[in-house]
Design a protein around this motif. Structure first.
Motif, short mmCIF file in Angstrom:
data_model
loop_
_atom_site.label_atom_id
_atom_site.label_comp_id
_atom_site.label_asym_id
_atom_site.label_seq_id
_atom_site.Cartn_x
_atom_site.Cartn_y
_atom_site.Cartn_z
N ILE A 288 -19.34 33.53 -65.07
CA ILE A 288 -20.27 32.79 -64.21
C ILE A 288 -20.64 31.57 -65.02
CG2 ILE A 288 -21.01 34.65 -62.72
CD1 ILE A 288 -23.57 34.53 -64.41
N THR A 289 -21.06 30.39 -64.31
CA THR A 289 -21.83 29.11 -65.00
C THR A 289 -23.16 29.44 -64.97
OG1 THR A 289 -19.59 27.71 -64.50
CG2 THR A 289 -21.87 26.66 -65.04
N VAL A 290 -23.84 29.52 -66.20
CA VAL A 290 -25.21 29.46 -66.11
C VAL A 290 -25.70 27.92 -66.47
CG1 VAL A 290 -27.31 30.50 -67.16
CG2 VAL A 290 -25.34 31.76 -66.89
N ASP A 291 -26.28 27.24 -65.72
CA ASP A 291 -26.80 25.94 -65.84
C ASP A 291 -28.22 25.68 -65.22
OD1 ASP A 291 -26.67 23.44 -67.05
OD2 ASP A 291 -24.38 23.13 -65.96
N GLY A 292 -28.37 24.35 -65.37
CA GLY A 292 -29.76 23.94 -64.80
C GLY A 292 -30.66 23.35 -65.82
N ASP A 293 -31.61 22.73 -65.33
CA ASP A 293 -32.64 22.17 -66.42
C ASP A 293 -33.54 23.01 -67.16
OD1 ASP A 293 -34.25 22.13 -64.17
OD2 ASP A 293 -35.68 20.52 -64.82
N ALA A 294 -33.91 24.17 -66.45
CA ALA A 294 -34.60 25.10 -67.29
C ALA A 294 -33.82 26.37 -67.86
CB ALA A 294 -35.33 25.99 -66.06
N ILE A 295 -32.64 26.28 -68.27
CA ILE A 295 -31.97 27.29 -69.02
C ILE A 295 -31.85 26.62 -70.53
CG2 ILE A 295 -29.62 26.58 -68.37
CD1 ILE A 295 -30.86 30.41 -69.11
N ILE A 319 -35.48 31.00 -70.68
CA ILE A 319 -36.18 29.91 -69.92
C ILE A 319 -36.60 29.03 -71.23
CG2 ILE A 319 -37.56 28.89 -68.37
CD1 ILE A 319 -35.40 30.33 -67.16
N LYS A 320 -36.55 27.82 -71.20
CA LYS A 320 -36.89 26.62 -72.24
C LYS A 320 -38.51 27.10 -72.25
CE LYS A 320 -33.44 23.14 -71.55
NZ LYS A 320 -33.13 21.67 -70.91
N PRO A 321 -38.95 26.93 -73.38
CA PRO A 321 -40.43 27.23 -73.57
C PRO A 321 -41.20 26.30 -72.91
CG PRO A 321 -39.21 26.60 -75.56
CD PRO A 321 -38.26 26.85 -74.90
N ASP A 322 -40.91 25.15 -72.69
CA ASP A 322 -41.74 24.20 -72.16
C ASP A 322 -41.65 23.81 -70.64
OD1 ASP A 322 -39.36 23.01 -72.79
OD2 ASP A 322 -39.92 21.04 -73.43
N VAL A 323 -40.80 24.66 -70.03
CA VAL A 323 -40.51 24.58 -68.63
C VAL A 323 -41.16 25.66 -67.97
CG1 VAL A 323 -38.43 24.50 -67.11
CG2 VAL A 323 -38.42 23.37 -69.28
N GLU A 324 -41.50 25.22 -66.68
CA GLU A 324 -41.99 26.25 -65.74
C GLU A 324 -40.78 26.58 -64.53
OE1 GLU A 324 -45.50 27.08 -62.32
OE2 GLU A 324 -45.45 25.08 -63.28
N LEU A 325 -40.40 27.52 -64.57
CA LEU A 325 -39.33 28.05 -63.78
C LEU A 325 -39.58 27.91 -62.27
CD1 LEU A 325 -36.27 28.90 -63.42
CD2 LEU A 325 -37.12 31.20 -63.49
N GLY A 326 -38.87 27.05 -61.50
CA GLY A 326 -38.93 26.80 -60.07
C GLY A 326 -38.31 27.58 -59.20
N LEU A 355 -30.66 27.72 -62.92
CA LEU A 355 -31.91 27.61 -63.33
C LEU A 355 -32.70 26.37 -63.35
CD1 LEU A 355 -32.76 30.85 -63.61
CD2 LEU A 355 -30.48 30.29 -64.88
N PHE A 356 -33.72 26.20 -62.46
CA PHE A 356 -34.17 24.84 -61.96
C PHE A 356 -35.83 24.98 -62.40
CE2 PHE A 356 -30.44 24.17 -59.46
CZ PHE A 356 -29.80 23.22 -60.20
N SER A 357 -36.31 23.93 -62.85
CA SER A 357 -37.59 23.66 -63.15
C SER A 357 -38.43 23.67 -61.94
CB SER A 357 -38.03 22.54 -64.27
OG SER A 357 -37.68 21.41 -63.51
N ARG A 358 -39.73 23.76 -61.98
CA ARG A 358 -40.58 23.51 -60.62
C ARG A 358 -40.26 21.97 -60.14
NH1 ARG A 358 -43.98 26.43 -57.84
NH2 ARG A 358 -43.86 28.03 -59.41
N LYS A 359 -40.23 21.09 -61.20
CA LYS A 359 -39.98 19.59 -60.65
C LYS A 359 -38.84 19.57 -59.94
CE LYS A 359 -40.10 15.22 -62.45
NZ LYS A 359 -40.47 14.28 -63.59
N ALA A 360 -37.73 19.90 -60.80
CA ALA A 360 -36.44 19.68 -60.14
C ALA A 360 -36.21 20.35 -58.97
CB ALA A 360 -35.21 20.18 -61.04
#
Length: 444
Positions: A288-295, A319-326, A355-360
């Motif tokens: 599987i491809t794991v991608d997105g601005d939160a991973i 999840i990136k430490p400075d990102v809120e998972l959306g 995995l996308f941030s709340r903003k994205a």
């Protein structure tokens, strides 16, 4: 009546976002537990054949196909069954699921032996025993599909969804089993022609497949336009062969590729068949491809079927430490679904985890429909989404029948092109579901 463009000219120009295309596949560390649902395919769920306390190995049969349109399910790990219980899937369907505590050894079941294939019947038996389904998203049992008499095998290597690069990696990393699977299907199903369709944004794959198939009789490679959804079966058939799958087939149901002499197999599906014929190990793992601005670490990763999303996320750095998972999306952003939590397992047909941030992940506010017709122009099935939604709101079964709502493939093109940002595809999907439920109840 509107005169629609050919399917191959419709769709949407979506961004590709293939940042993991050059990333070789890495294996996932074996998790402590896996949860393997008995419904990972179109058709009847499999019946569990193990119970709590049973020892299982990689490839052990744990679920027997519940009918002709069904698929066997095997353990992806070695360990001990700790429970067999109902599980509510992401889409709301409840099925039995087998929970296994892994021992970390990944011992292969001694019963896993390469099948003896001599003709079409023995090939179909091998495919059925393997538990092979369409791993590109739909999950249709492959042995059913291969039962049709056709003259052309189409290999779907378009991978037109943004972000996903698993099929590209399959071609680059496992070209030998891709070709082995193609040879077997052509030989035993007596199919004289094979076309491998690859979207043009994968030049390395096109070059490799062209070089490897140059001497293979009846096999050719077709570069496809970079226009979503080139991988939709009916679009692929038209682009590769010039044949148009009818809206209604001989049975009175929506037309199939087999109605115009074609079978479509995903490139990873046919490669999985090649691997099974060589090793005897059934479909138990999934790239599987794991991608997105939160991973933290986007990558292509090979995971055991049944691994929980949270364990896959952890294997990719979390999840990136400075990102809120959306939002968590399984599959691609166009046709994938949103998971309510990370406590769901990877299925046979999953090919992405985004995995996308709340903003994205924030959805734009929908505005009133401006009757621009862009959804109609984009639909690869030639449907009228805005009219379908109107008649669904009125619960008009006859109108939905005339509008061929059951042909919708939920590709999402209509939603993507809508300038009012309306959830068109989601509404049409609801309309299709309601219409089919009325048919099952005996409605008009």
């Amino acid at each position: 009546m509107l005169k629609f463009l050919k399917r191959s000219a419709q769709g949407a120009r979506v961004p590709h976002e293939k940042s993991t295309a050059e990333m070789a596949t890495v294996p996932m560390p074996i998790p402590k537990n896996v949860v393997i649902p008995m419904s990972m395919h179109i058709g009847a769920p499999a019946e569990p054949v193990v119970k709590k306390g049973d020892q299982v190995y990689v490839g052990t049969l744990i679920g027997k196909a519940g009918g002709f349109v069904s698929a066997n399910i095997h353990s992806s790990v070695s360990g001990t069954v700790v429970g067999v219980a109902p599980m509510r899937m992401v889409h709301g369907v409840v099925c039995q699921a087998v929970a296994i505590e892994c021992d970390g050894k990944q011992t292969v079941d001694p019963a896993c032996q390469p099948p003896v294939v001599k003709d079409r019947d023995s090939l179909l038996a091998a495919v059925q025993a393997c538990g092979l389904v369409g791993v590109g998203g739909a999950g249709f049992p492959t042995h059913v599909k291969l039962g049709a008499d056709v003259d052309t095998l189409l290999i779907n290597a378009a991978e037109c969804e943004p972000y996903l690069t698993t099929d590209a990696r399959e071609m680059l990393e496992c070209s030998d089993t891709v070709l082995a699977g193609i040879r077997a299907v052509m030989k035993y199903c007596k199919i004289p022609h094979c076309i491998i369709g690859i979207e043009r944004n994968k030049p390395a794959c096109i070059d490799l497949m062209c070089s490897l198939t140059r001497e293979l009789k009846g096999v050719s490679v077709k570069p496809l336009p970079m226009r979503y959804p080139q991988g939709a079966e009916k679009t692929l058939v038209e682009t590769c062969t010039g044949r148009e799958v009818p809206q209604v087939g001989p049975s009175g149901k929506p037309g199939l590729p087999a109605d115009v002499g074609c079978i479509v197999m995903n490139v990873t599906s046919v490669s999985t068949l090649g691997k099974y014929l060589k090793t005897g190990i059934p479909l138990v793992s999934k790239r599987i491809t794991v991608d997105g601005d939160a991973i933290a670490r986007p990558q292509n990763i090979e995971v055991p079927v049944g691994a929980l999303y949270r364990d896959v996320i952890e294997a990719c750095g979390g999840i990136k430490p400075d990102v809120e998972l959306g939002k968590i999306i399984f599959g691609g952003p166009m046709m994938g679904g949103a998971a309510p939590s990370a406590d769901y397992p990877v299925l046979k047909q999953n090919n992405g985890l985004l995995l996308f941030s709340r903003k994205a992940a924030a959805l734009p506010e929908a505005a009133p429909c401006i009757r621009c017709g862009r959804c109609i122009a984009a639909c690869p099935m030639g449907l009228e989404p805005v009219v379908i939604v109107e008649n669904y709101n009125q619960k008009d079964t006859e109108a939905l029948k005339k509008l061929c709502v059951d042909l919708c493939v939920s590709c999402g093109s209509c939603t993507y092109v809508c300038p009012a940002k309306r959830p068109v595809s989601q509404s049409v999907t609801l309309a299709k579901g309601w219409y089919l439920s009325e048919l099952r109840k005996g409605g008009k």
